[in-house]
Design a protein around this motif. Sequence first.
Motif, PDB file in Angstrom:
ATOM      1  N   ALA A  83       0.853  -1.192   0.000  1.00 12.33           N
ATOM      2  CA  ALA A  83       0.000   0.000   0.000  1.00 12.33           C
ATOM      3  C   ALA A  83       0.882   1.232   0.000  1.00 12.33           C
ATOM      4  CB  ALA A  83      -0.930   0.009   1.206  1.00 12.33           C
ATOM      5  N   ILE A  84       0.387   2.317  -0.587  1.00 11.27           N
ATOM      6  CA  ILE A  84       1.147   3.562  -0.701  1.00 11.27           C
ATOM      7  C   ILE A  84       0.207   4.729  -0.453  1.00 11.27           C
ATOM      8  CG2 ILE A  84       0.790   3.945  -3.175  1.00 11.27           C
ATOM      9  CD1 ILE A  84       4.218   4.216  -1.515  1.00 11.27           C
ATOM     10  N   ALA A  85       0.718   5.818   0.117  1.00 10.47           N
ATOM     11  CA  ALA A  85      -0.111   7.005   0.372  1.00 10.47           C
ATOM     12  C   ALA A  85       0.749   8.250   0.262  1.00 10.47           C
ATOM     13  CB  ALA A  85      -0.748   6.929   1.760  1.00 10.47           C
ATOM     14  N   VAL A  92       5.969  10.574   1.809  1.00 10.24           N
ATOM     15  CA  VAL A  92       5.213   9.457   1.252  1.00 10.24           C
ATOM     16  C   VAL A  92       5.180   8.352   2.308  1.00 10.24           C
ATOM     17  CG1 VAL A  92       5.161   7.694  -0.566  1.00 10.24           C
ATOM     18  CG2 VAL A  92       5.858  10.033  -1.109  1.00 10.24           C
ATOM     19  N   MET A  93       4.027   7.710   2.459  1.00 14.53           N
ATOM     20  CA  MET A  93       3.863   6.616   3.417  1.00 14.53           C
ATOM     21  C   MET A  93       3.668   5.310   2.655  1.00 14.53           C
ATOM     22  SD  MET A  93       4.018   8.407   6.196  1.00 14.53           S
ATOM     23  CE  MET A  93       3.694   7.059   7.342  1.00 14.53           C
ATOM     24  N   ALA A  94       4.112   4.195   3.247  1.00 12.61           N
ATOM     25  CA  ALA A  94       3.942   2.896   2.599  1.00 12.61           C
ATOM     26  C   ALA A  94       3.811   1.806   3.640  1.00 12.61           C
ATOM     27  CB  ALA A  94       5.129   2.603   1.679  1.00 12.61           C
ATOM     28  N   ASP A  95       3.185   0.723   3.220  1.00 16.98           N
ATOM     29  CA  ASP A  95       3.109  -0.498   4.028  1.00 16.98           C
ATOM     30  C   ASP A  95       4.019  -1.515   3.369  1.00 16.98           C
ATOM     31  OD1 ASP A  95       2.514  -2.720   5.520  1.00 16.98           O
ATOM     32  OD2 ASP A  95       0.439  -2.905   4.844  1.00 16.98           O
ATOM     33  N   GLN A 118       5.903  -5.219   3.783  1.00 16.20           N
ATOM     34  CA  GLN A 118       5.901  -6.457   4.548  1.00 16.20           C
ATOM     35  C   GLN A 118       7.232  -6.684   5.242  1.00 16.20           C
ATOM     36  OE1 GLN A 118       4.698  -9.628   1.914  1.00 16.20           O
ATOM     37  NE2 GLN A 118       2.620  -8.835   1.654  1.00 16.20           N
ATOM     38  N   ASP A 119       8.291  -6.070   4.731  1.00 16.93           N
ATOM     39  CA  ASP A 119       9.616  -6.219   5.347  1.00 16.93           C
ATOM     40  C   ASP A 119       9.859  -5.233   6.473  1.00 16.93           C
ATOM     41  OD1 ASP A 119      10.149  -8.227   3.595  1.00 16.93           O
ATOM     42  OD2 ASP A 119      11.488  -7.058   2.315  1.00 16.93           O
ATOM     43  N   ALA A 120       9.315  -3.983   6.340  1.00 15.74           N
ATOM     44  CA  ALA A 120       9.711  -2.913   7.265  1.00 15.74           C
ATOM     45  C   ALA A 120       8.565  -2.325   8.067  1.00 15.74           C
ATOM     46  CB  ALA A 120      10.412  -1.798   6.479  1.00 15.74           C
ATOM     47  N   GLY A 121       7.322  -2.709   7.808  1.00 15.51           N
ATOM     48  CA  GLY A 121       6.183  -2.151   8.526  1.00 15.51           C
ATOM     49  C   GLY A 121       5.659  -0.899   7.864  1.00 15.51           C
ATOM     50  N   ILE A 122       5.071   0.001   8.648  1.00 19.46           N
ATOM     51  CA  ILE A 122       4.596   1.289   8.131  1.00 19.46           C
ATOM     52  C   ILE A 122       5.794   2.234   8.097  1.00 19.46           C
ATOM     53  CG2 ILE A 122       3.016   3.217   8.450  1.00 19.46           C
ATOM     54  CD1 ILE A 122       1.619   0.615   7.784  1.00 19.46           C
ATOM     55  N   VAL A 123       6.129   2.706   6.898  1.00 15.78           N
ATOM     56  CA  VAL A 123       7.345   3.501   6.713  1.00 15.78           C
ATOM     57  C   VAL A 123       6.996   4.840   6.088  1.00 15.78           C
ATOM     58  CG1 VAL A 123       8.838   1.481   6.502  1.00 15.78           C
ATOM     59  CG2 VAL A 123       7.772   2.437   4.456  1.00 15.78           C
ATOM     60  N   GLN A 124       7.904   5.800   6.262  1.00 14.40           N
ATOM     61  CA  GLN A 124       7.754   7.115   5.640  1.00 14.40           C
ATOM     62  C   GLN A 124       9.010   7.449   4.861  1.00 14.40           C
ATOM     63  OE1 GLN A 124       7.886  10.677   7.966  1.00 14.40           O
ATOM     64  NE2 GLN A 124       9.325   9.869   9.474  1.00 14.40           N
ATOM     65  N   LEU A 125       8.836   8.304   3.832  1.00 16.34           N
ATOM     66  CA  LEU A 125       9.960   8.778   3.026  1.00 16.34           C
ATOM     67  C   LEU A 125       9.981  10.292   3.079  1.00 16.34           C
ATOM     68  CD1 LEU A 125      12.278   8.058   1.053  1.00 16.34           C
ATOM     69  CD2 LEU A 125      10.625   8.352  -0.813  1.00 16.34           C
ATOM     70  N   PRO A 126      10.702  10.881   4.056  1.00 17.71           N
ATOM     71  CA  PRO A 126      10.801  12.343   4.098  1.00 17.71           C
ATOM     72  C   PRO A 126      11.611  12.857   2.920  1.00 17.71           C
ATOM     73  CG  PRO A 126      11.487  11.302   6.176  1.00 17.71           C
ATOM     74  CD  PRO A 126      11.418  10.230   5.140  1.00 17.71           C
ATOM     75  N   SER A 176      -2.664  -0.333   5.750  1.00 17.21           N
ATOM     76  CA  SER A 176      -3.530   0.709   5.192  1.00 17.21           C
ATOM     77  C   SER A 176      -3.131   2.128   5.589  1.00 17.21           C
ATOM     78  CB  SER A 176      -4.988   0.453   5.617  1.00 17.21           C
ATOM     79  OG  SER A 176      -5.885   1.239   4.880  1.00 17.21           O
ATOM     80  N   PRO A 177      -1.874   2.554   5.319  1.00 19.51           N
ATOM     81  CA  PRO A 177      -1.529   3.958   5.580  1.00 19.51           C
ATOM     82  C   PRO A 177      -2.269   4.862   4.611  1.00 19.51           C
ATOM     83  CG  PRO A 177       0.233   2.878   4.364  1.00 19.51           C
ATOM     84  CD  PRO A 177      -0.759   1.805   4.704  1.00 19.51           C
ATOM     85  N   VAL A 178      -2.840   5.968   5.095  1.00 18.27           N
ATOM     86  CA  VAL A 178      -3.596   6.880   4.244  1.00 18.27           C
ATOM     87  C   VAL A 178      -3.434   8.312   4.731  1.00 18.27           C
ATOM     88  CG1 VAL A 178      -5.352   5.189   3.583  1.00 18.27           C
ATOM     89  CG2 VAL A 178      -5.722   6.617   5.598  1.00 18.27           C
ATOM     90  N   TYR A 179      -3.499   9.243   3.788  1.00 19.59           N
ATOM     91  CA  TYR A 179      -3.743  10.645   4.090  1.00 19.59           C
ATOM     92  C   TYR A 179      -5.232  10.891   3.852  1.00 19.59           C
ATOM     93  CZ  TYR A 179       1.212  11.940   4.393  1.00 19.59           C
ATOM     94  OH  TYR A 179       2.516  12.064   4.791  1.00 19.59           O
ATOM     95  N   PRO A 180      -5.795  11.976   4.377  1.00 24.56           N
ATOM     96  CA  PRO A 180      -7.212  12.252   4.126  1.00 24.56           C
ATOM     97  C   PRO A 180      -7.535  12.203   2.633  1.00 24.56           C
ATOM     98  CG  PRO A 180      -6.418  13.701   5.837  1.00 24.56           C
ATOM     99  CD  PRO A 180      -5.208  12.969   5.311  1.00 24.56           C
TER     100      PRO A 180
END
Length: 602
Positions: A559-561, A570-573, A575-583, A597-601
Amino acid sequence: MPRLPVLLAAVSLTLAGCATIPHSGDVEPVTQSPHGESQVRVYAVPPKEKAGPDEIVDGFLEAMTSDDPDFAMARKYLTKQASKDWRPEDSTTVLQDAPDRADADGTGQGGGSGLKYPLYGERIAEVDSAHSYQPVTPTSYKGTIHLVQQKTGDTKEWRIDQLPPGLVLGEYDFQRNYRSVDKYYFASGRKQLVADPVYIRQRIDPTTRMDPFTQAVKSLLDGPTNWLKPVVDSPFPTGTQLARGTRSLEFDDRNALKVPLNENAAKAGRAQCRKMAAQLFFTLRDLTSTRVGQIELLAGGSSLCVLSEDQAAEFAPDQGTGGEDPYFVNAQGRLAQLKIDGSDPVVPDPVAGPFGDGRTKLDTVAVARDERRAAGVGGGGKSLYVTSIVNDGDPVEPLLSSAAKQPKDRLSAPSWDGGGDLWVADRDPAKPRLLRFAGGVAPPKEVPVDGLDGRRIEALRVSADGVRIALLLTQEGRTSLEIGRVERHGSGADETVSVVELQSAAPQMETVTAVSWAGPSRLVVVGKESGGVQQVRYMQTDGSTSAAGVLPGLNQVTAIAAADNDEQPVMADSQDAGIVQLPSGANWQTMVETGSSPVYPG
């Protein structure tokens, strides 16, 4: 310490038979230029006296990649009639690499009294006369250049008398000479601005001699692209164009811009004029490295209206698109918010109500853009719920339930549009359908989708403006990404909604795993090309890409958000790293080790 002015000399490429490096001229300070303008220049040269046919063909192909006014040097390789007939502004064929010609030894193939040179390549896109980019599944390209000998003075010279229409460019030369620009129109009957991406020249347009600002304004005044036209309006009076002879527009030292229009624009009232200025404001905003302070429209030398930066905010295309912090479903099936504030460790904040306290367990979720409600799918994709996430309340009943037996065949993750409508797909093989809940409440109405051709909607994301929808469509194990136009007719209870004219947004990808909107005309996509590995990259809604759009590698993304504000990570799910962010400017960072299910509004 004070920043020193940067001095740059023009940089050019030395290309066989056609490019040259200037040997004179001063080094000059670089003035304000459109954001991202390439400093690489190709300078065309005319054919040499008694040039062989190979040199003519190679020289012409190179000259097509230059900025030469009216392609004057390229035309020197053509016969007079061919030059008169050739219209390079009508279309551009984009190939994976520069066009390859046969007969490199110069013998050519017999073609009556002349020589024929086949051109080969891998076609990846076409750009029409309205500057609309249309990607295609990579296919073989074959064109032909034909040469004859014509008398020039006392000698005969080889010249091209037949050639492919428009321009034929490799992807590198296309991206060097052109840049994507979002021009803006209003969603039909609403105040919401909609981005309409087109490609303009990075520098002076060879045909019109307009600078990039003026090209963008002209394109806006010419009207929306054909695909978007049925769902948008432009308040500019019919026939409005730039004042005759306008080729350059410049901001003054207060970052204010005056735009001279013809007399047709004088028909606009003040409120209408402000909307016209807003279209220009946001169209030009990304073309300059500094902020746009003010837009003034003129007609016949008289001021029609002035719109400041603060006043333009009323029409911002990203207004009401939600906050800055993302949400996710934790390991217990509860909806929580992640605070992007740099704190370590990250402590998710559960939302209020049934989604946050565990009474309604979730698989996937979508948060409304006002962040007061959320829609969630639970029970292995079986049921759709909507409830408040700012107030506690009673347990909620499902708005919709799928009858499919397998979770993978049940409800997709939901999505909210900017008007507050909720969308979801029921993937039940016995009755697949796309559904919309007006205002996020029952009853649902089925939305017909033209052009599915037996494909199933696997996932969806609706744009903030509500006139475009990104669909992941599955058939025979392949999932493709397509963008559909959302057409609305009527109003209130009588309103009918349909999705039409699906267009491929990632034809070069063999399969797409996840997608999210990442601004007015940009998507962040997870997928892979044939024989390749999974990658995360930005793509324009018209299907165009750039090498700079590839994000750092991340494995097993499901999943990507992304936010409408590109300053948010950017946020992603994974399977290797969990819920991650890319600043911005960093690598992927784990926020929480378990969740989905990471999401922005939206």
